[in-house]
Design a protein around this motif. Structure first.
Motif, PDB file in Angstrom:
ATOM      1  N   LEU A  24      -4.234  19.078 -12.834  1.00 11.39           N
ATOM      2  CA  LEU A  24      -4.486  18.935 -11.454  1.00 11.39           C
ATOM      3  C   LEU A  24      -3.788  19.847 -10.621  1.00 11.39           C
ATOM      4  CD1 LEU A  24      -6.010  16.871  -9.670  1.00 11.39           C
ATOM      5  CD2 LEU A  24      -4.003  15.661  -9.409  1.00 11.39           C
ATOM      6  N   GLN A  25      -4.688  20.543  -9.822  1.00 13.19           N
ATOM      7  CA  GLN A  25      -3.694  21.211  -8.729  1.00 13.19           C
ATOM      8  C   GLN A  25      -4.416  21.109  -7.318  1.00 13.19           C
ATOM      9  OE1 GLN A  25      -3.373  25.522  -9.327  1.00 13.19           O
ATOM     10  NE2 GLN A  25      -4.437  25.266 -11.263  1.00 13.19           N
ATOM     11  N   GLY A  26      -3.709  20.837  -6.203  1.00 13.29           N
ATOM     12  CA  GLY A  26      -4.438  21.027  -4.963  1.00 13.29           C
ATOM     13  C   GLY A  26      -3.398  20.446  -3.785  1.00 13.29           C
ATOM     14  N   ASP A  27      -4.009  20.374  -2.610  1.00  7.19           N
ATOM     15  CA  ASP A  27      -3.228  19.893  -1.543  1.00  7.19           C
ATOM     16  C   ASP A  27      -2.912  18.246  -1.782  1.00  7.19           C
ATOM     17  OD1 ASP A  27      -3.094  20.522   1.611  1.00  7.19           O
ATOM     18  OD2 ASP A  27      -3.883  18.468   1.074  1.00  7.19           O
ATOM     19  N   ALA A  28      -1.858  17.988  -1.438  1.00  2.00           N
ATOM     20  CA  ALA A  28      -1.333  16.692  -1.837  1.00  2.00           C
ATOM     21  C   ALA A  28      -2.072  15.510  -0.962  1.00  2.00           C
ATOM     22  CB  ALA A  28       0.210  16.561  -1.584  1.00  2.00           C
ATOM     23  N   GLU A  29      -2.220  15.954   0.336  1.00  2.00           N
ATOM     24  CA  GLU A  29      -3.021  15.055   1.350  1.00  2.00           C
ATOM     25  C   GLU A  29      -4.531  14.793   0.726  1.00  2.00           C
ATOM     26  OE1 GLU A  29      -1.247  13.004   2.999  1.00  2.00           O
ATOM     27  OE2 GLU A  29      -2.967  12.037   3.467  1.00  2.00           O
ATOM     28  N   GLN A  30      -5.287  16.184   0.592  1.00  2.00           N
ATOM     29  CA  GLN A  30      -6.451  15.947   0.099  1.00  2.00           C
ATOM     30  C   GLN A  30      -6.562  15.184  -1.367  1.00  2.00           C
ATOM     31  OE1 GLN A  30      -8.470  17.499   2.143  1.00  2.00           O
ATOM     32  NE2 GLN A  30      -9.967  16.346   1.000  1.00  2.00           N
ATOM     33  N   ILE A  31      -5.540  15.230  -2.322  1.00  2.00           N
ATOM     34  CA  ILE A  31      -5.792  14.562  -3.447  1.00  2.00           C
ATOM     35  C   ILE A  31      -5.508  12.836  -2.990  1.00  2.00           C
ATOM     36  CG2 ILE A  31      -4.370  14.085  -5.722  1.00  2.00           C
ATOM     37  CD1 ILE A  31      -3.795  17.073  -5.936  1.00  2.00           C
ATOM     38  N   ARG A  32      -4.654  12.694  -2.217  1.00  2.13           N
ATOM     39  CA  ARG A  32      -4.555  11.143  -2.055  1.00  2.13           C
ATOM     40  C   ARG A  32      -5.821  10.689  -1.305  1.00  2.13           C
ATOM     41  NH1 ARG A  32       1.468  12.210  -1.291  1.00  2.13           N
ATOM     42  NH2 ARG A  32       1.094  13.463   0.675  1.00  2.13           N
ATOM     43  N   LEU A  33      -6.535  11.598  -0.299  1.00  4.44           N
ATOM     44  CA  LEU A  33      -7.621  11.263   0.456  1.00  4.44           C
ATOM     45  C   LEU A  33      -8.814  10.876  -0.568  1.00  4.44           C
ATOM     46  CD1 LEU A  33      -7.527  12.949   3.581  1.00  4.44           C
ATOM     47  CD2 LEU A  33      -7.672  10.745   3.413  1.00  4.44           C
TER      48      LEU A  33
ATOM     49  N   SER B 145      -8.979  10.706  -4.072  1.00  5.56           N
ATOM     50  CA  SER B 145      -8.545   9.520  -5.185  1.00  5.56           C
ATOM     51  C   SER B 145      -8.245   8.059  -4.440  1.00  5.56           C
ATOM     52  CB  SER B 145      -7.331  10.182  -5.907  1.00  5.56           C
ATOM     53  OG  SER B 145      -6.421   9.824  -5.144  1.00  5.56           O
ATOM     54  N   GLY B 146      -7.757   8.065  -3.279  1.00  5.11           N
ATOM     55  CA  GLY B 146      -7.605   6.930  -2.615  1.00  5.11           C
ATOM     56  C   GLY B 146      -6.188   6.363  -3.497  1.00  5.11           C
ATOM     57  N   LYS B 147      -5.734   7.046  -3.940  1.00  8.37           N
ATOM     58  CA  LYS B 147      -4.034   6.687  -4.630  1.00  8.37           C
ATOM     59  C   LYS B 147      -3.107   7.537  -4.435  1.00  8.37           C
ATOM     60  CE  LYS B 147      -6.755   4.822  -8.563  1.00  8.37           C
ATOM     61  NZ  LYS B 147      -7.848   5.652  -9.179  1.00  8.37           N
TER      62      LYS B 147
ATOM     63  N   ILE C 296       0.066  10.030  -5.489  1.00  9.42           N
ATOM     64  CA  ILE C 296       0.246  10.913  -6.462  1.00  9.42           C
ATOM     65  C   ILE C 296       0.830  10.244  -7.565  1.00  9.42           C
ATOM     66  CG2 ILE C 296       1.188  13.208  -7.300  1.00  9.42           C
ATOM     67  CD1 ILE C 296      -0.744  13.777  -4.635  1.00  9.42           C
ATOM     68  N   ASP C 297       1.807   9.360  -7.415  1.00  9.91           N
ATOM     69  CA  ASP C 297       2.609   8.707  -8.448  1.00  9.91           C
ATOM     70  C   ASP C 297       1.487   7.840  -9.264  1.00  9.91           C
ATOM     71  OD1 ASP C 297       4.946   7.930  -9.760  1.00  9.91           O
ATOM     72  OD2 ASP C 297       4.543   5.910  -8.865  1.00  9.91           O
ATOM     73  N   GLN C 298       0.636   7.257  -8.644  1.00 11.07           N
ATOM     74  CA  GLN C 298      -0.199   6.286  -9.150  1.00 11.07           C
ATOM     75  C   GLN C 298      -1.321   7.124 -10.060  1.00 11.07           C
ATOM     76  OE1 GLN C 298      -1.734   4.476  -5.613  1.00 11.07           O
ATOM     77  NE2 GLN C 298      -1.602   2.307  -6.387  1.00 11.07           N
ATOM     78  N   LEU C 299      -1.651   8.158  -9.417  1.00 12.12           N
ATOM     79  CA  LEU C 299      -2.795   9.140 -10.220  1.00 12.12           C
ATOM     80  C   LEU C 299      -1.970   9.606 -11.431  1.00 12.12           C
ATOM     81  CD1 LEU C 299      -5.492   9.918  -9.443  1.00 12.12           C
ATOM     82  CD2 LEU C 299      -4.628  11.989  -8.336  1.00 12.12           C
ATOM     83  N   PHE C 300      -0.787  10.276 -11.317  1.00 12.55           N
ATOM     84  CA  PHE C 300       0.021  10.658 -12.429  1.00 12.55           C
ATOM     85  C   PHE C 300      -0.039   9.712 -13.607  1.00 12.55           C
ATOM     86  CE2 PHE C 300       4.165  10.928 -14.734  1.00 12.55           C
ATOM     87  CZ  PHE C 300       4.049  12.307 -15.001  1.00 12.55           C
ATOM     88  N   LYS C 301       0.412   8.330 -13.217  1.00 12.51           N
ATOM     89  CA  LYS C 301       0.514   7.294 -14.152  1.00 12.51           C
ATOM     90  C   LYS C 301      -0.927   7.077 -15.033  1.00 12.51           C
ATOM     91  CE  LYS C 301       4.619   5.164 -12.334  1.00 12.51           C
ATOM     92  NZ  LYS C 301       4.728   4.081 -11.272  1.00 12.51           N
ATOM     93  N   GLU C 302      -1.951   7.073 -14.355  1.00 11.10           N
ATOM     94  CA  GLU C 302      -3.274   7.015 -14.687  1.00 11.10           C
ATOM     95  C   GLU C 302      -3.694   8.196 -15.547  1.00 11.10           C
ATOM     96  OE1 GLU C 302      -4.888   4.417 -11.215  1.00 11.10           O
ATOM     97  OE2 GLU C 302      -6.252   6.008 -11.586  1.00 11.10           O
ATOM     98  N   MET C 303      -3.372   9.257 -15.245  1.00  8.95           N
ATOM     99  CA  MET C 303      -3.751  10.493 -15.912  1.00  8.95           C
ATOM    100  C   MET C 303      -3.099  10.683 -17.159  1.00  8.95           C
ATOM    101  SD  MET C 303      -4.694  13.161 -13.169  1.00  8.95           S
ATOM    102  CE  MET C 303      -6.009  14.168 -13.790  1.00  8.95           C
ATOM    103  N   TYR C 304      -1.810  10.021 -17.115  1.00  3.37           N
ATOM    104  CA  TYR C 304      -0.926  10.320 -18.480  1.00  3.37           C
ATOM    105  C   TYR C 304      -1.119   8.973 -19.376  1.00  3.37           C
ATOM    106  CZ  TYR C 304       2.242  14.126 -17.986  1.00  3.37           C
ATOM    107  OH  TYR C 304       2.738  15.445 -18.087  1.00  3.37           O
TER     108      TYR C 304
END
Ligand SMILES: Nc1ncnc2c1ncn2[C@@H]1O[C@H](COP(=O)(O)OP(=O)(O)OP(=O)(O)O)[C@@H](O)[C@H]1O
Length: 233
Positions: free
Chosen positions: A207-216, A218-220, A222-230
């Motif tokens: 995954l790579q991209g703008d942090a705010e855009q990723i949060r918007l 995914s609605g999560k 970065i930490d939550q998303l990381f845990k899910e993707m791992y």
């Protein structure tokens, strides 16, 4: 115009172990970039190649258009993930060493950082705690007027309150038209400072991209998303 950092199809093996697979990325000036991944995912390997300390098998790295080498090393300030001092040194010795080695060392900035980090010039490095040694490493790295700062796990050894203090130092002391890549697996503690995120797993960027855009999107966090993707692997 050349990007500050351009990495293309980077591949690195240690013996038969693949540490990086086809990693490509681009970073523009003025960005704080989180390089997030769990233990052994390839974060240090990527940083060490960009810093010119390790050779890849294939792929290319350009820092303002320069290959890793003498010119690029004058643009990049690297903080390794473990201390690189001799045990007899004092804080003042380490600063002097850095000052002699790098023409872009900013003495005024290092003095302000010492105070901010509550370090004393006469402290013996061997007697500093792990967290205080990290503060010193960060002081040495950020006291250079570099274009790109590579900080490998800058908050791994410090307690949660000190972590915030160190992140505040990072924001206060980095040069605004430069960029910073910060590697960490302590995402929840640090994601507030990221403009961009690079998520790495098993040597591949997932995954790579703008942090705010990723949060918007995914609605999560970065930490939550990381845990899910791992958790998926
Ligand atoms: N010198 C080496 N020799 C052999 N294998 C290595 C070497 N350095 C790293 N590796 C392996 O390459 C992979 C990536 O390691 P790397 O240190 O880049 O990961 P990392 O994400 O920085 O990990 P950590 O968060 O634990 O510091 C790991 O599987 C590691 O065991």
């Amino acid at each position: 115009m050349e990007p500050l950092l351009k990495v293309e199809a980077l591949h690195k093996r240690y013996g038969n172990k693949t540490a990086l697979r086809e990693v490509s990325l681009q970073i523009e000036p003025g960005r704080i970039v989180g390089l997030v991944g769990s233990n052994g995912s390839g974060k240090s390997t990527l940083m060490r190649i960009v810093a010119g300390l390790l050779m890849p098998e294939s792929g290319s790295v350009r820092i303002r258009g320069h290959r890793p080498g003498t010119r690029s090393k004058s643009l990049v300030s690297f903080m390794p993930d473990h201390p690189s001092f001799e045990s007899w040194m004092t804080v003042a010795d380490a600063l002097k060493f850095q000052q002699d080695f790098f023409a872009d060392f900013d003495t005024d900035k290092s003095e302000r950082m010492l105070e901010f980090m509550r370090l004393s010039r006469s402290d013996k490095i061997a007697s500093l705690s792990k967290g205080m040694q990290e503060r010193l490493q960060l002081t040495l790295a950020l006291s250079r007027r570099a274009a790109l700062y590579l900080l490998d796990e800058p908050i791994g050894g410090v307690d949660p309150v000190a972590r915030d203090h160190i992140l505040d130092a990072l924001i206060e002391f980095y040069e605004e038209d430069s960029s910073v890549i910060v590697s960490t697996h302590l995402i929840a503690d640090i994601e507030r400072i990221f403009d961009e995120v690079l998520m790495i797993r098993g040597g591949s960027l997932i995954l790579q991209g703008d942090a705010e855009q990723i949060r918007l999107t995914s609605g999560k966090s970065i930490d939550q998303l990381f845990k899910e993707m791992y958790a998926e692997c």
